[in-house]
Design an enzyme around this catalytic site. Structure first.
Site: not given
Ligand code: F6R
Length: 624
Positions: A504, A2, A107, A520
């Protein structure tokens, strides 16, 4: 996830809010809305739309006589559904039943059901399924009770609310006034000239066009924002708090696509430049041709870091994959034991953290709720917490004891690319600096690694020149429903990252595996339909990976391999090869991940998908 924007001043608020929401689109959302009001205006006006901000913009244009509107105050929101489906009713802002207040909220209010029951007893009714509507009614309850003092009502309501929030509230009666508050979710207040106007954002992106003077609200603080006055900040217990105004430094050109069709492609192609930025002033070639690593974060904490007997890396997603590479780098160069933990698991276990342990938190956004909670836990248990973060001034940057910014600039594409290579660059510099101080790496190995690290940006450019080829061959894989990615050693985390990128943005199921583990179990999936991406560059495990590839080949799998320039052996086994320049094994991920990013990108583009904003994903995951 958000996004929040807010404005008070003398300009029409709606265009500023809409533009700000567009700039926050990268965070991921499924509906949007604004509320606007103005002095002498009898009611707060709310506009909402399911889907894109463009839909909202069209609704607003139909209803408001822009740009002459006297509605100079407003709040806006992009919502990523948590409680209740994506719909206009559930979109923010939410109005209180009296129509006196409007609220936007990032949140989750965890005890919203209980609060809702209590408010229902007091006669409140609810239109939406959201926790946010409960919060605005709760604020309204205290507002009506205490003589319409908004800041006081916000304090009273937050005292009853359990959970995480960043909120901005506006009131019908006083449109020269906004109240903002945060707990575990970021909020930034931009200050216009002589306090004549204020801009609010869940990050600094929508503010930098108007002002560089900002206040980062701290956790558990409430800000009283009134035109013509300095911002008053109080803690949740109503004691007053210091106000620190900072200069925000964000390059606005990074927020546009700069001629590329998508942010993701731009960010992939920026990596050589980003890596140079990341190393600038840190990897230093002296006049005598010898290298040094200078990391200011080590100045005060070097002794503690060197003493560490155990390092725990906490992160999520792509940052966790970078952490797996960090483990190998630190263990190999510094001979310190390293564990890599998903922040979301770590925070709810009772992890063993001992005196002299160091926790490294890795995060692009610096706002990931699980990583923040893991940091809190580590600090409570006395560990030194070191951050590797991109978001300057972000919550994680401020919560850690010390750390290193990766300095790759804002990452807008939801799929992380340049942040990954930035994180691996910083982990490499950190490992080298510590190993040098510990004496666990010979001078010769140190110099050779620094020299090669400095050469990687040029080598990345060579890899990027294969973009057109990868685009062509990606067309052959759009039919696939499953992909397997195989790698070993330093390339095993790259296999995981390649699979994550494909999942993704192309919605094709993909799994990354250590190549030898395949027999495996996953080998049962291999048939002539199955594309298998093999990371087979020259390192000490090269021969072993070739054996694993032969196992795949004999079951008719379609092999797409990433190899070291000039490799003819793999060419005989694989259907397609992409070459990368030769480098040291520990630096391989910085090159081998680029074909993974490009492959995922082109497959998704060929499938006609929204690469920069894939479905269901959020750029910064501020809820657990
Ligand atoms: C994958 C991706 C997510 C972030 C994850 C952590 O392309 O963007 O998997 O890596 O949500 O986000 P940060 O690095 O902002 O803590």
């Amino acid at each position: 996830m958000c996004g929040i924007v807010g404005y008070i001043g003398s300009r029409p608020a709606a265009p500023i809010l809409i533009k700000g929401l567009h700039q926050l689109e990268y965070r991921g959302y499924d509906s949007a809305g604004i509320a606007v009001g103005g002095p002498d205006h009898p009611q707060l006006q709310v506009f909402k739309a399911k889907g894109k901000v463009d839909n909202l913009e069209a609704n607003v244009h139909r209803a408001l006589p822009l740009p002459d509107t006297p509605l100079t105050t407003g709040i806006g929101h992009t919502r990523w559904a948590t409680h209740g489906e994506p719909s206009e009713t559930n979109a923010h802002p939410h109005l209180s039943m009296s129509g006196d207040l409007a609220l936007v909220h990032n949140g989750i209010i965890e005890n919203y059901q209980l609060l809702k029951e209590q408010l229902t007893e007091f006669g409140y009714t609810f239109k939406s399924q959201t926790d946010t509507e409960v919060l605005v009614q709760l604020i309204d309850y205290f507002y009506q009770k205490n003589g319409r003092q908004l800041t006081k009502a916000v304090h009273q309501a937050l005292d009853k609310a359990i959970g995480a929030y960043a909120i901005v509230v506006m009131e019908k009666d006083d449109c020269r006034h906004l109240v903002a508050a945060r707990k575990a979710s970021p909020l930034v207040i931009g200050i216009g000239k002589d306090y004549s106007e204020f801009f609010i954002g869940s990050d600094a992106t929508p503010l930098v066009e108007y002002t560089h003077k900002v206040i980062y609200l701290d956790d558990e603080q409430v800000a009283d924002i009134r035109i013509g006055q300095e911002v008053q900040i109080t803690n949740l217990d109503e004691s007053s708090a210091d106000v620190t105004i900072k200069d925000v430094d964000l390059d606005i050109s990074a927020l546009s696509k700069g001629g590329y069709p998508h942010f993701m492609l731009k960010e992939i192609c920026e990596q050589p430049h980003c890596m140079e930025n990341s190393m600038r002033g840190r990897v230093i070639c002296r006049e005598d041709g010898l290298y040094e690593i200078k990391l200011s974060a080590l100045n005060h904490f070097k002794a503690k870091l060197i003493r560490a007997r155990h390092v725990i890396i906490v992160a999520c997603g792509t940052s966790w994959h970078a952490g797996l590479i960090g483990k190998q780098l630190i263990e190999e160069m510094c001979r310190i034991r390293v564990e890599v933990e998903y922040a979301s698991e770590f925070r709810y276990r009772n992890p063993v953290i001992e005196k002299d342990d160091v926790v490294i938190a890795i995060s692009q956004s610096g706002e990931t709720a699980d990583t923040l909670a893991a940091i809190q836990l580590a600090k409570e248990q006395g560990a030194l917490v070191f951050g590797i973060v991109n978001g300057v001034g972000s919550s994680i940057a401020r919560a850690t004891d010390t750390g290193i910014y990766i300095h790759v600039g804002p990452e807008i594409g939801v799929a992380s690319t340049k942040a990954f290579t930035g994180q691996v660059t910083v982990l490499t510099m950190l490992s080298l600096a510590l190993a040098h101080a510990l004496g666990t790496l010979s001078d010769e190995a140190f110099q050779q690694t620094c020299h090669e690290l400095a050469a990687i940006p040029r080598k990345m450019e060579t890899v990027l020149q294969q973009n057109d080829r990868i685009e062509q061959l990606s067309g052959r894989f759009t039919y696939a429903r499953n992909f397997l990615y195989l790698g070993r050693g330093y390339n095993y985390p790259v296999a995981l990252e390649g699979a994550l990128k494909l999942k993704e943005i192309s919605y094709i199921h993909a799994e990354g595996y250590p190549a030898a583990e395949m027999k495996h179990g996953p080998i049962a999936l291999v048939d002539k339909e199955m594309p298998i991406v093999c990371l087979t560059a020259h390192d000490q495990l090269y021969r072993k990976v070739i054996s694993n590839m032969q196992e795949v080949q004999s079951r008719n799998g379609r092999i797409f391999a990433v190899v070291t320039e000039g490799d003819d052996e793999v060419r005989r086994i694989a259907e397609e090869v992409i070459e990368i320049p030769d480098t040291m094994p520990c630096l391989l991920p910085l090159l081998s991940v680029i074909p993974m990013q490009l492959l995922a990108y082109h497959v998704a583009v060929k499938k006609g998908l929204d690469v920069d904003m894939p479905r269901n994903l959020a750029k910064s995951v501020t809820v657990e």
